[in-house]
Design a protein around this motif. Structure first.
Motif, PDB file in Angstrom:
ATOM      1  N   PHE A 254       0.836  -1.203   0.000  1.00  0.00           N
ATOM      2  CA  PHE A 254       0.000   0.000   0.000  1.00  0.00           C
ATOM      3  C   PHE A 254       0.871   1.254   0.000  1.00  0.00           C
ATOM      4  O   PHE A 254       0.641   2.196  -0.773  1.00  0.00           O
ATOM      5  CB  PHE A 254      -0.914  -0.026   1.218  1.00  0.00           C
ATOM      6  N   ILE A 255       1.905   1.280   0.847  1.00  0.00           N
ATOM      7  CA  ILE A 255       2.808   2.428   0.902  1.00  0.00           C
ATOM      8  C   ILE A 255       3.556   2.587  -0.422  1.00  0.00           C
ATOM      9  O   ILE A 255       3.667   3.696  -0.971  1.00  0.00           O
ATOM     10  CB  ILE A 255       3.803   2.269   2.070  1.00  0.00           C
ATOM     11  N   GLN A 256       4.057   1.483  -0.955  1.00  0.00           N
ATOM     12  CA  GLN A 256       4.803   1.544  -2.213  1.00  0.00           C
ATOM     13  C   GLN A 256       3.924   2.020  -3.362  1.00  0.00           C
ATOM     14  O   GLN A 256       4.341   2.850  -4.177  1.00  0.00           O
ATOM     15  CB  GLN A 256       5.400   0.172  -2.519  1.00  0.00           C
ATOM     16  N   ASP A 257       2.702   1.489  -3.441  1.00  0.00           N
ATOM     17  CA  ASP A 257       1.785   1.904  -4.509  1.00  0.00           C
ATOM     18  C   ASP A 257       1.429   3.385  -4.387  1.00  0.00           C
ATOM     19  O   ASP A 257       1.370   4.116  -5.380  1.00  0.00           O
ATOM     20  CB  ASP A 257       0.501   1.069  -4.452  1.00  0.00           C
ATOM     21  N   THR A 258       1.180   3.821  -3.148  1.00  0.00           N
ATOM     22  CA  THR A 258       0.752   5.203  -2.925  1.00  0.00           C
ATOM     23  C   THR A 258       1.860   6.190  -3.254  1.00  0.00           C
ATOM     24  O   THR A 258       1.642   7.198  -3.934  1.00  0.00           O
ATOM     25  CB  THR A 258       0.304   5.386  -1.463  1.00  0.00           C
ATOM     26  N   THR A 259       3.081   5.907  -2.781  1.00  0.00           N
ATOM     27  CA  THR A 259       4.189   6.825  -3.048  1.00  0.00           C
ATOM     28  C   THR A 259       4.573   6.810  -4.521  1.00  0.00           C
ATOM     29  O   THR A 259       4.984   7.849  -5.071  1.00  0.00           O
ATOM     30  CB  THR A 259       5.409   6.456  -2.184  1.00  0.00           C
ATOM     31  N   ALA A 260       4.442   5.654  -5.187  1.00  0.00           N
ATOM     32  CA  ALA A 260       4.767   5.574  -6.616  1.00  0.00           C
ATOM     33  C   ALA A 260       3.841   6.458  -7.438  1.00  0.00           C
ATOM     34  O   ALA A 260       4.234   6.997  -8.474  1.00  0.00           O
ATOM     35  CB  ALA A 260       4.682   4.129  -7.095  1.00  0.00           C
ATOM     36  N   ARG A 261       2.606   6.618  -6.985  1.00  0.00           N
ATOM     37  CA  ARG A 261       1.642   7.473  -7.681  1.00  0.00           C
ATOM     38  C   ARG A 261       1.796   8.947  -7.308  1.00  0.00           C
ATOM     39  O   ARG A 261       1.103   9.814  -7.850  1.00  0.00           O
ATOM     40  CB  ARG A 261       0.220   7.033  -7.344  1.00  0.00           C
ATOM     41  N   GLY A 262       2.674   9.226  -6.338  1.00  0.00           N
ATOM     42  CA  GLY A 262       2.841  10.600  -5.882  1.00  0.00           C
ATOM     43  C   GLY A 262       1.717  11.063  -4.989  1.00  0.00           C
ATOM     44  O   GLY A 262       1.525  12.273  -4.803  1.00  0.00           O
ATOM     45  N   HIS A 263       0.977  10.113  -4.399  1.00  0.00           N
ATOM     46  CA  HIS A 263      -0.131  10.455  -3.515  1.00  0.00           C
ATOM     47  C   HIS A 263       0.335  10.460  -2.063  1.00  0.00           C
ATOM     48  O   HIS A 263       1.353   9.868  -1.721  1.00  0.00           O
ATOM     49  CB  HIS A 263      -1.274   9.448  -3.671  1.00  0.00           C
ATOM     50  N   SER A 264      -0.445  11.116  -1.203  1.00  0.00           N
ATOM     51  CA  SER A 264      -0.208  11.056   0.232  1.00  0.00           C
ATOM     52  C   SER A 264      -1.204  10.084   0.846  1.00  0.00           C
ATOM     53  O   SER A 264      -2.179   9.681   0.214  1.00  0.00           O
ATOM     54  CB  SER A 264      -0.363  12.444   0.873  1.00  0.00           C
ATOM     55  N   VAL A 265      -0.945   9.697   2.079  1.00  0.00           N
ATOM     56  CA  VAL A 265      -1.776   8.719   2.776  1.00  0.00           C
ATOM     57  C   VAL A 265      -2.533   9.427   3.882  1.00  0.00           C
ATOM     58  O   VAL A 265      -1.946  10.174   4.670  1.00  0.00           O
ATOM     59  CB  VAL A 265      -0.908   7.594   3.371  1.00  0.00           C
TER      60      VAL A 265
END
Length: 279
Positions: A254-265
């Motif tokens: 989840f962290i890897q996918d989110t950061t790869a998209r340039g999104h924040s959590v």
């Protein structure tokens, strides 16, 4: 106080103030199981005991595993003479955050922290939500932690800041228990969120939430990092009450996918102890 705990590599090592007092158990504790153990090493010893006692086919969360963790920790403390009662503590304590009562021991100039109401802090993870098809169904939560996760958090904090936490004992409360730890007293110097961002960036972390950072190099996440959980010591910041972890399984993805998209959590806090998604 400076050093590296045995068999561990620090996430980042900070130099503690020279006048930081030692924990109560800094004197040598000669036990047959853990000769020479001090308060920091007792955290490692308790962790090892709990990990060995968990069932091979069970997780670390929920019942009956939760009750088994508590009983295992109680037995471990009894064997080492670390099982306490409420009368071993001062009658006047200060209510801390969500999970602790606090008292200051003037003799050692340390703050003793006692878990309260069977709550052992928070642990990061994710679960699934029912959302529309154009949204990510995974949500980041700070879950109610188990005793094992609480000790893991203390150990990671000690790897970040060697000597920060000492395990002092376990209070037997019948059906429940409380974990007693201590930390040095720090002079409170206000720290801004901007300063925290800059400091973590200098340590190689990427900011992934409003109060959370992740470093892919050693798969270290540090969450719940805000001005009340960080103090300044010279030119260093000490995240004394943050929540570090090594994400794995679905949480790591989840962290890897989110950061790869340039999104924040976004963080959703919960006190639920239901199983979380790991894979």
């Amino acid at each position: 106080m400076e050093g590296i705990l045995p068999n561990s590599q620090p996430a980042f090592t900070l130099r503690m103030p020279a006048n930081v007092p030692a924990p109560r158990h800094s004197e040598t504790r000669e036990t047959s199981a853990h000769p020479g153990a001090d308060g920091s090493h007792l955290i490692l010893a308790a962790l090892g005991h709990l990990r060995r006692s968990l069932p091979a086919d069970g997780g670390a969360y929920g019942s009956p595993s939760l009750s088994r963790q508590k009983e295992g920790l109680r037995e471990w403390a009894r064997d080492l003479g670390l099982l306490l009662t409420a009368t071993d503590l001062p009658s006047k304590v200060v209510r801390g955050g969500q999970e602790h009562d606090l008292y200051h021991d003037q003799a050692t100039d340390r703050y003793f922290k006692v878990t309260r109401d069977g709550i052992f802090g928070l642990s990061p993870g994710i679960d699934l939500a029912l959302v529309s098809s154009d949204m990510d169904a995974r949500r980041f939560h700070l879950w109610e932690a188990s005793p094992l996760e609480y000790l893991e958090r203390l150990q990671l904090q000690n790897e970040m800041v060697p000597g920060l936490n000492a395990l002092e004992g376990v209070i037997d409360q019948g059906d429940d228990l409380a974990i007693v730890t201590s930390q040095p007293r720090f002079d409170i110097v206000n720290v801004t969120l901007a300063e925290i961002d800059v400091w973590f960036a200098a340590q190689g972390f990427e900011k992934i939430t409003a109060c959370g950072y992740y470093r892919a190099e050693d798969n270290l996440g540090v969450f719940d990092v805000h001005a009340k959980n960080v103090v300044r010591s010279g030119d260093q910041l000490i995240p004394f009450d943050a929540i570090p972890c090594h994400p794995e399984g679905g949480f790591l993805q989840f962290i890897q996918d989110t950061t790869a998209r340039g999104h924040s959590v976004s963080v959703v806090r919960t006190v639920s102890t239901s199983p979380r998604l790991n894979d």
